[in-house]
Each structure stands twice: as structure tokens, then as C-alpha cells.
Design a protein around this motif. Sequence first.
Motif, PDB file in Angstrom:
ATOM      1  N   LEU A 274      33.224  78.014  50.395  1.00 55.06           N
ATOM      2  CA  LEU A 274      34.622  77.937  49.957  1.00 55.06           C
ATOM      3  C   LEU A 274      35.151  76.547  50.286  1.00 55.06           C
ATOM      4  N   MET A 275      35.663  75.870  49.245  1.00 50.20           N
ATOM      5  CA  MET A 275      36.256  74.547  49.438  1.00 50.20           C
ATOM      6  C   MET A 275      37.774  74.687  49.292  1.00 50.20           C
ATOM      7  N   VAL A 276      38.514  74.227  50.306  1.00 51.79           N
ATOM      8  CA  VAL A 276      39.976  74.351  50.357  1.00 51.79           C
ATOM      9  C   VAL A 276      40.576  72.942  50.338  1.00 51.79           C
ATOM     10  N   LEU A 277      41.569  72.721  49.424  1.00 51.89           N
ATOM     11  CA  LEU A 277      42.180  71.401  49.266  1.00 51.89           C
ATOM     12  C   LEU A 277      43.696  71.552  49.389  1.00 51.89           C
ATOM     13  N   MET A 278      44.333  70.675  50.188  1.00 50.49           N
ATOM     14  CA  MET A 278      45.754  70.796  50.502  1.00 50.49           C
ATOM     15  C   MET A 278      46.484  69.507  50.143  1.00 50.49           C
ATOM     16  N   LEU A 279      47.598  69.672  49.368  1.00 50.09           N
ATOM     17  CA  LEU A 279      48.454  68.528  49.057  1.00 50.09           C
ATOM     18  C   LEU A 279      49.330  68.206  50.264  1.00 50.09           C
ATOM     19  N   PRO A 280      49.849  66.985  50.332  1.00 48.61           N
ATOM     20  CA  PRO A 280      50.693  66.617  51.480  1.00 48.61           C
ATOM     21  C   PRO A 280      51.918  67.520  51.603  1.00 48.61           C
ATOM     22  N   SER A 281      52.301  67.797  52.835  1.00 52.85           N
ATOM     23  CA  SER A 281      53.500  68.601  53.093  1.00 52.85           C
ATOM     24  C   SER A 281      54.756  67.755  52.882  1.00 52.85           C
ATOM     25  N   ASP A 282      55.925  68.447  52.785  1.00 53.05           N
ATOM     26  CA  ASP A 282      57.232  67.797  52.600  1.00 53.05           C
ATOM     27  C   ASP A 282      57.240  66.886  51.370  1.00 53.05           C
ATOM     28  N   SER A 283      56.590  67.348  50.314  1.00 50.86           N
ATOM     29  CA  SER A 283      56.612  66.593  49.057  1.00 50.86           C
ATOM     30  C   SER A 283      56.743  67.587  47.904  1.00 50.86           C
ATOM     31  N   ALA A 284      57.329  67.098  46.837  1.00 50.71           N
ATOM     32  CA  ALA A 284      57.519  67.949  45.663  1.00 50.71           C
ATOM     33  C   ALA A 284      56.316  67.931  44.742  1.00 50.71           C
ATOM     34  N   ARG A 285      55.247  67.314  45.174  1.00 46.16           N
ATOM     35  CA  ARG A 285      54.071  67.188  44.315  1.00 46.16           C
ATOM     36  C   ARG A 285      53.419  68.545  44.101  1.00 46.16           C
ATOM     37  N   GLN A 286      52.943  68.754  42.863  1.00 48.05           N
ATOM     38  CA  GLN A 286      52.259  69.984  42.499  1.00 48.05           C
ATOM     39  C   GLN A 286      50.902  69.649  41.882  1.00 48.05           C
ATOM     40  N   TRP A 287      50.064  70.669  41.842  1.00 49.75           N
ATOM     41  CA  TRP A 287      48.739  70.489  41.247  1.00 49.75           C
ATOM     42  C   TRP A 287      48.858  70.420  39.724  1.00 49.75           C
ATOM     43  N   HIS A 288      48.261  69.396  39.130  1.00 50.98           N
ATOM     44  CA  HIS A 288      48.212  69.285  37.678  1.00 50.98           C
ATOM     45  C   HIS A 288      46.910  69.896  37.155  1.00 50.98           C
ATOM     46  N   VAL A 289      46.917  70.159  35.865  1.00 51.33           N
ATOM     47  CA  VAL A 289      45.756  70.810  35.251  1.00 51.33           C
ATOM     48  C   VAL A 289      44.512  69.939  35.389  1.00 51.33           C
ATOM     49  N   HIS A 290      44.666  68.641  35.132  1.00 48.55           N
ATOM     50  CA  HIS A 290      43.492  67.770  35.198  1.00 48.55           C
ATOM     51  C   HIS A 290      42.951  67.659  36.624  1.00 48.55           C
ATOM     52  N   GLU A 291      43.828  67.802  37.611  1.00 52.67           N
ATOM     53  CA  GLU A 291      43.356  67.772  38.991  1.00 52.67           C
ATOM     54  C   GLU A 291      42.555  69.031  39.320  1.00 52.67           C
ATOM     55  N   LEU A 292      43.028  70.166  38.814  1.00 52.33           N
ATOM     56  CA  LEU A 292      42.280  71.410  39.018  1.00 52.33           C
ATOM     57  C   LEU A 292      40.921  71.348  38.315  1.00 52.33           C
ATOM     58  N   GLU A 293      40.912  70.766  37.126  1.00 51.76           N
ATOM     59  CA  GLU A 293      39.638  70.615  36.416  1.00 51.76           C
ATOM     60  C   GLU A 293      38.692  69.708  37.198  1.00 51.76           C
ATOM     61  N   LEU A 294      39.241  68.654  37.787  1.00 49.08           N
ATOM     62  CA  LEU A 294      38.413  67.760  38.607  1.00 49.08           C
ATOM     63  C   LEU A 294      37.800  68.524  39.776  1.00 49.08           C
ATOM     64  N   VAL A 295      38.608  69.345  40.428  1.00 48.52           N
ATOM     65  CA  VAL A 295      38.115  70.124  41.564  1.00 48.52           C
ATOM     66  C   VAL A 295      36.995  71.068  41.122  1.00 48.52           C
ATOM     67  N   GLU A 296      37.162  71.714  39.965  1.00 49.78           N
ATOM     68  CA  GLU A 296      36.139  72.646  39.475  1.00 49.78           C
ATOM     69  C   GLU A 296      34.838  71.927  39.153  1.00 49.78           C
ATOM     70  N   VAL A 297      34.961  70.762  38.507  1.00 50.17           N
ATOM     71  CA  VAL A 297      33.753  70.005  38.168  1.00 50.17           C
ATOM     72  C   VAL A 297      33.043  69.535  39.435  1.00 50.17           C
ATOM     73  N   VAL A 298      33.808  69.060  40.407  1.00 48.83           N
ATOM     74  CA  VAL A 298      33.205  68.593  41.655  1.00 48.83           C
ATOM     75  C   VAL A 298      32.500  69.743  42.370  1.00 48.83           C
ATOM     76  N   ALA A 299      33.108  70.932  42.342  1.00 45.60           N
ATOM     77  CA  ALA A 299      32.467  72.086  42.978  1.00 45.60           C
ATOM     78  C   ALA A 299      31.117  72.386  42.333  1.00 45.60           C
ATOM     79  N   ASP A 300      31.070  72.295  41.001  1.00 43.31           N
ATOM     80  CA  ASP A 300      29.794  72.521  40.304  1.00 43.31           C
ATOM     81  C   ASP A 300      28.770  71.451  40.683  1.00 43.31           C
ATOM     82  N   GLN A 301      29.214  70.188  40.750  1.00 42.98           N
ATOM     83  CA  GLN A 301      28.293  69.106  41.100  1.00 42.98           C
ATOM     84  C   GLN A 301      27.795  69.247  42.539  1.00 42.98           C
ATOM     85  N   VAL A 302      28.671  69.678  43.420  1.00 40.37           N
ATOM     86  CA  VAL A 302      28.250  69.900  44.803  1.00 40.37           C
ATOM     87  C   VAL A 302      27.219  71.020  44.863  1.00 40.37           C
ATOM     88  N   ALA A 303      27.415  72.069  44.051  1.00 35.03           N
ATOM     89  CA  ALA A 303      26.458  73.174  44.021  1.00 35.03           C
ATOM     90  C   ALA A 303      25.091  72.684  43.561  1.00 35.03           C
TER      91      ALA A 303
END
Length: 739
Positions: A274-303
Amino acid sequence: MDCNCIEPQWPPDDLLMKYQYISDFFIALAYFSIPLELIYFVKKSAVFPYRWVLVQFGAFIVLCGATHLINLWTFNVHTRTVAMVMTTAKVLTAAVSCATALMLVHIIPDLLSVKTRELFLKNKAAELDREMGIIRTQEETGRHVRMLTHEIRSTLNRHTILKTTLVELGRTLGLEECALWMPTRSGLELQLSYTLHHQNPVGFTVPIQSPAINQVFSTNRAVKISPNSPVARLRPASGKYMLGEVVAVRVPLLHLNNFQIYDWPELTTKRYALMVLMLPSDSARQWHVHELELVEVVADQVAVALSHAAILEESMRARDLLMEQNVALDHARREAETAVRARNDFLAVMNHEMRTPMHAIIALSSLLQETDLTPEQRLMVETILKSSNLLATLINDVLDLSRLEDGSLELDSASFNLHSLFKEVLNLIKPVASVKRLYVTLSLSSDLPEYAVGDEKRLMQIILNIVGNAVKFSKEGSISISATMAKPDSLRDPRAPNFFPLPGDNNFYMRVQVKDTGIGISQQDIPKLFTKFAESQSPASRNSGGSGLGLAICKRFVNLMEGNIWIESEGVGKGSTAIFYVKLGLPVRLNESRLPHLRLQPKLGQTSFPGLKVLVIDDNSVSRTATKGLLVHLGCDVTTVSSGEECLRVITKDYKVVFMDVSLPGTESYNVARFIHDKFPKRHEKPLIVALTGNTDKSAKENLLRVGMDAVILKPVSVEKMRIALSELLDHKKDVHEA
């Protein structure tokens, strides 16, 4: 005078009024319809920017229309000229107004379509902008993925791969924390194995059966989870009032089960990290679709990288294990080779040491047999000779079997008379068979070549062994020997399914059959016949004697000759039939020079050699006395010496034959032979040098002949064997001198 005439070219006044009335009506209708059409246009066209102008223009037209509508009720009497002008103007106004209204009915849809296309193009442009943004985002994501993939695939070390992944993801996505949870051996918990900033101690575990973990493991997409989830509580407690968004993604793990070098590893499902990724606290930043896609691709490459690393680790373990096994096998091979060498050395020593006293026993017994003896004494001497010959045969069999098993025995191929070989076997067997009153017959097919190329000695050994067994296990009846040239269609036999003969132009297969009327063999004993030291369990077989090596050696010799052998019997008391095939060559020419090995076949020749000066060199006094006795019995003038130095002192050109005992190392014998050749360079002065040896190795014989020996005789030697040897040696020397 009043004139009541009507002017025909002008219409009456009421007609003009009617025209004006109708014109005002249509003008009003047109004026009222035009604003309605404009209102429809404004409503349908969402992009028209000047709506207030249209409203003002519509109000003006409505008012104009209302004016004309009011005129319907406010007609006044005008002069004819004014009436004509007003009528004409109103008619034209009505025509133009109606035409305008009708034209707007057709123009407004076209105007609306133009506006629609304009709106469509604007929408398309906006969509293209969005797509270009997506493409740029994907390119950026791809670039990061390629960089990360290159980093994690530049090594096959699992720890380096995982640590590099966390560092690169944290840098690319600007993460506050990133962690990797690995399953424990039991598979019931996840253990914190790697973190980006080392804010938590590695080794902390959480149960795998939690809702958040099950949610992530159920899909291959990145999933947003609560910042308060057990796997997300990695940030230190602080005054931050809002925790950054957290996503988690599963990483498939390759589980190797019974991994073998040439097999694919098995992939066990439902085993994930299980890979867990956390955005900085006290910020209004949210996860974008392309960032989630990047995380999914990286998980596959790590596998993929982890699977390669796992395969490498397992292959390295397998390689290490294989190297250990190879070292053990090499050690075992060296030990086996040492044991084989020790065995061969032991057998060679024992062979030499046993043949030396056997030589004395057989030589002196054969000499004793030549004297006048009582019947009882002759029987005892014959018994001694038979037992000694049996022991010599057993020694030969043990040595042959030893060399056959370690692969050192090679066939000695040469051209020989095949028909004479069978006749010689018959002549050797008949005296023994006649004692038991057995009738022996020989049948050679007309197509069997007279001459063949092969190992004559081994072929004779095979035939003698088989025919000897037939004589040994037959009390009465007959023994038939037949030999034929095997036909190609008869080579394949269902009783020998593993025999695949390959005849050629320069060779042929010979089929030999030996049939007897002896004691027979039970079906359960037949498979054991070709096993070492195996004998039939029947009492008659056990009482017949033998070492149990004969057929085992025959089978190995037949295999060396690319043939096959088997025995058939219908049962005990019904006789047996031995059949074998051997591959022999066809000679290129029939007359080949005789090899320097003495075959020592019985033939007519000199029976004594009076006055023949012979020198015997032997360091063993018993063996030296036995050899001298044989030669003296044959009429030779014998001188004996015990060393090579003594030989070189006493030898002269008067000596015609030198019998030299060759000890196991043989170096002194080689030197003596060379010195004799150097001392007598002329051929007619040079004596014949004969080696007496107990070494049966082919290479040893070749070495003796190479250093100048004229012949090699294998111990033990009887009177008859010595007589034949001397006769062949002298005949050969005579032929050479005459040539």
C-alpha cells in the motif's frame, strides 16, 4: 348651366378611403409583426450584444403601427390631391412594410444559424484548449513517469527501488509525506516499511482487514482516503487545523513459489503493498486527475520493477544454490575419479601380481604335463591347469568389466577372416563338447562376407562365452551355431524395442544364434542373466560353476559393437537360444599387414627350437625359472639375468630372441629395448625382443611396440603358448628378411 358628367379616370372618394383604410391595416399588421420577429430573434440568439437597441427599435415600430391603426378611425375629408398622395404613400408603405416583415421571416433563421455556428466554433475552441491542457498535462505526467521509471529501473535492488520511488514522487507532486506499507509474512497485517521524511518509526503495523485498506485493495485506481485513517496518521501532531488530502494506491507484489530456473514464477493474487501519499496541510490544494493518473502509473511501474527484482533475487539464490551443488558435484566427481583410479590401479597391480605366480603355476604345470606321469598324477596336473586357466579367465573378465564400466576400453578394429574365426571357435569347443557327448554344428550363410573389419578378439570372446555357456549347461543333445548377414527389414525386433540399427554402405550387421538343448532358463531368471555376478537359481545352474561375469561382459561388448543381445527359453528343461547382432565393417582390401600382436592361434609349425639362443630378463626368480623351463623344454639355449644392466653386459649378436619381463611402471624395460636397438643397428644382427607382461591395457601394449618391442605376450604362458609364439616370431622374421 350645370354639368352632371362623371370623370371616369378618377375613382370616387369612398374608394380612395377604402384603399387608405386597407393600407393602414396592413401597415399596422406589418409593424406589429416585425417587433415579434425581433423578440424571437433576441430570445434565440444568446450572443447578440445590443438587445436594448432592438427593444427601442421595436417600440418605435409599434408606435408607428399604432399610429396607422388609429388612422382607421380618424379619417378626415381631404382634397383630392392630398387624398391621392396619402393613398399612394400608404400603399407603398404597406407594401414595403409587408415585404420587410416577410423578409425577416426568412432572414432570422439564417441569422440565428450564423450565430449558432459562431457559438459552436467558440465552444470547439474552448474544448480544444481543454484538450491541449490535458495533453500538456499528460506529457508532463509522462515525463515524470519516464524519469521515475528510469530511476527505479536503473537498479534491481528492491530497497533502492522503493526509496527512490518515494523520493521522486515527493519531489514531483510536492508531497508532505509519502509512505509504503508492506504485507507481513502472515499476510494479516501491513507493516510500515518506507517513509519519505522518516517521521515515523519503521516497523509499525496495522490490521489489513480495515475498511480503508479493503477499499484501496479492491481497485487498481488511486483512492482518496480519510487523513485520520490508520495508514495515513503519519504526520506529527501540530497546530495545523486542516490536514491535506490523502490518496492511497495498491502495488501488486510478485510471490515466488517453487521457483525454478527454467520455469515461470507463480503470481499469487490478493497480495499487495500500500502506497500512501499526502498533500501539504493548511493548504487549499486538491488532487487533480492527472496527478492521480501519475500515481496509478507509478504504482504499476513499481510493481513491474519489484517483480524483476524478486525474480533476480530468486535467480541469484538459485544460482548460488546451483553453484553450491556444482561444487559438491565436482567434489563428488573428483572423489569418484580418485576412487576409479584407485580401483584401476589396484586391479592393475593385482592383475600383475596375480599373473606372475599364475605364470609360474601354469608354466611348470604344463612342463610337468609333458613328462611321464601316472594316470593319477596326470589327472592332478590337468586339474591344476584347468583351475589355473579358470582363474586367469576370471582375472581377464574382472579387468574387462572394470574398463567397460569406466569407459576406458576401446575396440581394436582390424581386418580379419570371419569364417576362420567361427571355425576356430568350433575347433576349441568340440573337444570339450565331445567329453559330454554333445553334437556341435556350425552354419554360415552364403551371403556372410569372408572378411570383415572389427575387433576379432572381442568378437571371439563373445562367441566363446555364449557357446561355452551352452556346453556348460547342456548334459546331452546338440548345440547349433549359425551366422547370417542380417537383412535391413529383420534388424528391428519387437523383443528389442530400444535397438535402432543404422547399416551403411561400408558396414553390415551380423546375426549370430546359438541354440542348445540344455537345462533351459525360467522366465523370471532371463532378465537377470546380463547382470554382474548373477546366476540362475536352479540347482543345475549353481552346480555348473562360473563367476557370473561372462554374459554381463558379452552384453557390454555387443553394445560397443552397436549391437544387441538377448536370450530366449521356453522354460526349465527346454533348452535356450542366445541371439545377438553386431555391426562389422567391410574391408577396403583383403590383404592387410599383420599386426605385431601375437594371436597365438594353434597351427602347424616348429615344435622345438634346438640351439636357439634366448636371453630371459626377469627380476622375479620364480617367474624367471618358469620362463626358462618352458624355453629349455622347447630345446632353446637359455641365459637368464635379473636386471637390465646385466642384460646389456651379457647380450651379444648370437642371441636371437630376448624375453623381457615388463614390470608395471615399465620405464627400465623401455630403456633396455632402446639400448639393444642402439647396440645392434644392423637388422640381421638385432635380436627379437618379446615383452612378457601382465598388463592387459591396450595403450601399454602400444607403448611397448612403439619403443621397439617386436611382440607382446600376456602372462601366464604355457608350453603350447610359448611354442606358438616362438614359431610365429621366427617365421615373421624370416619373411621380413626375405622381403
